[in-house]
Design a protein around this motif. Structure first.
Motif, PDB file in Angstrom:
ATOM      1  N   SER A   1       0.812  -1.223   0.000  1.00 46.90           N
ATOM      2  CA  SER A   1       0.000   0.000   0.000  1.00 46.90           C
ATOM      3  C   SER A   1       0.845   1.272   0.000  1.00 46.90           C
ATOM      4  CB  SER A   1      -0.964  -0.006   1.177  1.00 46.90           C
ATOM      5  OG  SER A   1      -0.236   0.038   2.378  1.00 46.90           O
ATOM      6  N   TYR A   2       2.165   1.138   0.248  1.00 48.23           N
ATOM      7  CA  TYR A   2       3.035   2.314   0.193  1.00 48.23           C
ATOM      8  C   TYR A   2       3.681   2.516  -1.176  1.00 48.23           C
ATOM      9  CZ  TYR A   2       2.466   2.141   5.218  1.00 48.23           C
ATOM     10  OH  TYR A   2       1.922   2.124   6.468  1.00 48.23           O
TER      11      TYR A   2
ATOM     12  N   ASP B   1       4.272   3.674  -4.791  1.00 47.64           N
ATOM     13  CA  ASP B   1       3.848   4.920  -5.425  1.00 47.64           C
ATOM     14  C   ASP B   1       4.198   4.896  -6.918  1.00 47.64           C
ATOM     15  OD1 ASP B   1       3.229   7.493  -6.101  1.00 47.64           O
ATOM     16  OD2 ASP B   1       4.624   8.445  -4.686  1.00 47.64           O
TER      17      ASP B   1
ATOM     18  N   VAL C   1      -3.315   3.387  -7.755  1.00 47.31           N
ATOM     19  CA  VAL C   1      -3.051   3.794  -6.370  1.00 47.31           C
ATOM     20  C   VAL C   1      -3.107   2.559  -5.451  1.00 47.31           C
ATOM     21  CG1 VAL C   1      -3.829   5.278  -4.471  1.00 47.31           C
ATOM     22  CG2 VAL C   1      -4.083   6.061  -6.836  1.00 47.31           C
TER      23      VAL C   1
ATOM     24  N   HIS D   1      -2.577   2.110  -2.506  1.00 48.78           N
ATOM     25  CA  HIS D   1      -3.160   2.400  -1.181  1.00 48.78           C
ATOM     26  C   HIS D   1      -4.609   1.889  -1.054  1.00 48.78           C
ATOM     27  CE1 HIS D   1      -4.181   4.551   2.429  1.00 48.78           C
ATOM     28  NE2 HIS D   1      -5.059   5.300   1.806  1.00 48.78           N
ATOM     29  N   ARG D   2      -5.292   1.712  -2.187  1.00 46.57           N
ATOM     30  CA  ARG D   2      -6.691   1.229  -2.155  1.00 46.57           C
ATOM     31  C   ARG D   2      -6.816  -0.131  -1.455  1.00 46.57           C
ATOM     32  NH1 ARG D   2      -7.296  -1.307  -8.064  1.00 46.57           N
ATOM     33  NH2 ARG D   2      -5.291  -2.323  -7.937  1.00 46.57           N
TER      34      ARG D   2
ATOM     35  N   SER E   1      -5.185  -1.062   1.235  1.00 50.23           N
ATOM     36  CA  SER E   1      -5.232  -0.865   2.686  1.00 50.23           C
ATOM     37  C   SER E   1      -6.552  -0.209   3.088  1.00 50.23           C
ATOM     38  CB  SER E   1      -4.000  -0.106   3.190  1.00 50.23           C
ATOM     39  OG  SER E   1      -4.144   1.265   3.016  1.00 50.23           O
TER      40      SER E   1
ATOM     41  N   SER F   1      -4.528  -7.456  -3.974  1.00 51.63           N
ATOM     42  CA  SER F   1      -3.366  -6.770  -4.575  1.00 51.63           C
ATOM     43  C   SER F   1      -2.941  -7.403  -5.893  1.00 51.63           C
ATOM     44  CB  SER F   1      -2.169  -6.815  -3.625  1.00 51.63           C
ATOM     45  OG  SER F   1      -2.509  -6.246  -2.384  1.00 51.63           O
TER      46      SER F   1
ATOM     47  N   TYR G   1     -10.576   5.867   7.511  1.00 50.26           N
ATOM     48  CA  TYR G   1     -10.662   6.427   6.151  1.00 50.26           C
ATOM     49  C   TYR G   1     -12.058   6.936   5.796  1.00 50.26           C
ATOM     50  CZ  TYR G   1      -6.108   4.196   5.495  1.00 50.26           C
ATOM     51  OH  TYR G   1      -4.794   3.812   5.608  1.00 50.26           O
TER      52      TYR G   1
ATOM     53  N   TYR H   1     -12.941   9.457   2.969  1.00 50.57           N
ATOM     54  CA  TYR H   1     -12.841   9.081   1.555  1.00 50.57           C
ATOM     55  C   TYR H   1     -14.218   8.788   0.949  1.00 50.57           C
ATOM     56  CZ  TYR H   1      -7.737   8.355   1.630  1.00 50.57           C
ATOM     57  OH  TYR H   1      -6.375   8.501   1.690  1.00 50.57           O
TER      58      TYR H   1
END
Ligand code: TV7
Ligand code: ZN
Length: 402
Positions: free
Chosen positions: A23-24, A26, A34, A36-37, A39, A154, A359, A362
């Motif tokens: 999730s980190y 980039d 992205v 991060h979605r 997490s 993922s 979150y 969001y």
């Protein structure tokens, strides 16, 4: 009979793979992918209290050897050694080699511009090992017979090819997972279903000459929509003895604007026929969430329920099932969808109101509801098949009837 683990709690049928390091990752400030979605998805799953109903398992990073199930060793070695520092140091040879593998800035012949779909990013190799490691572990969990459904949101990077990256995908975790299922010895035939908005070209190519795997992709098709392949006439079959043939690939092209009604006039009947004709022992499903309404890149219009209905139909066949992620570029929609599909996998109904959690913000644009509404254009109008859809279903059914 209920199996008991000795602690008085029921054995769980679903296992879930998530590696926080993913999730980190980039892809770059302006890139649409992205990570991060995943997490956000897990946070929502936790907030709904779904973690108690499945086993959350550790991801062992895929090794070079694992990834060579799907890729050329030279490509894998190049990926392993590629760093943004070297790449940006402008070593000409490094850049030319990268371009050959569709990594970094690549000249696009069709559009006559430089594109960076698969950027050279920090921790690229680690990222590949972890998302593919999740799908591989999930496949092994199914092969062991311990779990009925294994989830890795993922994974699902369906565009990567044997010797090159493509469409945000560096390595093809799906091909690795399917090969592991077949190598495990429990499964003779694996069905691959792909509901991402984009054509599952990498998986299709990997197995087009393998009668043990049937790939079926439902996707937006037409105009310049990536990757431009996957028309209904693009089918595949191999001889299967006694003058019979065995289908190896099926494509279901959809027009932009296809919503729940028309999608499901095609999905249910096609999957039903596929199951009858192919008789798989296990199913791998790529659940790309860019086929949802309001996605930033694609123009299909599935609701969360419409998308999840695909999962629930497939689950209904009762075969070992590997659920993978894929695309999905409006990240609050993606997390809503994959959380709901996790609940479907477990077999639990969850309320529409998004519970209070980290979150929360969001989800403002969707009124803090799981089942968000995207401009409520009459769904009835969308229920009637268009002539193009009728031609598509006829082509697909004819192919399956041979
Ligand atoms: C599975 N669409 C992957 C889907 C892969 C789609 C594409 C982009 C894109 C890339 C960017 C970016 C973008 C706004 C969107 C021919 C092109 C035309 C873009 C510069 N913004 C999955 C791949 C697709 C990269 N590629 O199936 C960096 O959109 O259409 C193309 C190729 C060249 C690239 N240009 C578009 O969902 C995971 N790329 C911004 C920054
Ligand atoms: Zn996609």
């Amino acid at each position: 009979p209920c199996h008991d683990d000795g602690g008085g709690t029921k054995q769980k049928n679903v296992c879930y793979y998530y590696d926080p390091r993913i999730s980190y990752v980039d892809y770059g400030e302006t890139h649409e992918m992205v990570p991060h979605r995943v997490s956000m998805t897990l946070a929502l799953i936790k907030a709904y209290g779904l973690l108690d109903d499945m086993d959350r398992l550790r991801v062992a990073p895929a090794t070079e050897e694992d990834l060579e199930l799907a890729h050329d060793p030279e490509f894998i070695r190049f990926l392993r050694d590629l760093t943004p520092a070297d790449y940006n140091a402008d070593a000409k040879t490094q850049r030319e080699a990268a371009e050959k593998y569709k990594l970094g800035e690549v000249w696009n012949e069709l559009t006559h511009c430089v594109t960076n779909d698969n950027p050279v990013i920090e921790n690229l190799w680690d990222y590949c090992q972890r998302y593919a490691g999740g799908s591989l572990a999930a496949a092994r969990a199914l092969a062991s017979g311990r779990y009925k459904i294994a989830i890795n949101w993922s994974g699902g990077m369906h565009h990567a090819c044997k010797g090159k990256a493509g469409g945000f995908c560096y390595v093809n975790d799906i091909v690795v997972a399917i090969k592991a299922l077949l190598d495990g010895g429990q499964f003779n035939r694996v069905l691959y279903l792909d509901i991402d908005a984009h054509h599952g070209d990498g998986v299709e190519t990997a197995f087009m000459e393998d009668s043990r795997v049937l790939t079926v992709s439902f996707h937006q098709f037409g105009g310049e929509f990536f990757p431009r392949t996957g028309d209904a006439v693009d089918v595949g079959e191999l001889p299967a003895g006694d003058d019979g043939v065995c289908p190896t690939l099926i494509n279901v092209p959809l027009q932009a604007g296809t919503r729940d009604g028309r999608y499901h006039q095609l999905f249910g009947p096609i999957v039903d026929r596929v199951m009858a004709v192919f008789e798989p022992d296990a199913i791998v499903m790529q659940c790309g969430a860019d086929s949802l309404a309001g996605d930033r890149l694609a123009s299909l219009g599935l609701s969360v329920r419409g998308h999840a209905k695909c999962v629930s139909i497939v689950k209904g066949y009762g075969l070992p099932l590997l659920l993978l992620g894929g695309g999905g570029y409006t990240i609050n929609h993606v997390a809503s969808c994959w959380c709901y599909e996790t609940a479907v996998a477990i077999g639990k109904e969850i309320p529409d109101d998004i519970p209070q959690h980290g979150y929360q913000n969001y989800y403002k644009s969707q009124g803090y509801k799981l089942h968000y509404h995207k401009e409520d254009s009459s769904s009835r109008k969308n229920r009637d098949m268009r002539s193009k859809d009728k031609i598509t279903i006829d082509k697909v059914m004819n192919h399956l009837d041979r």
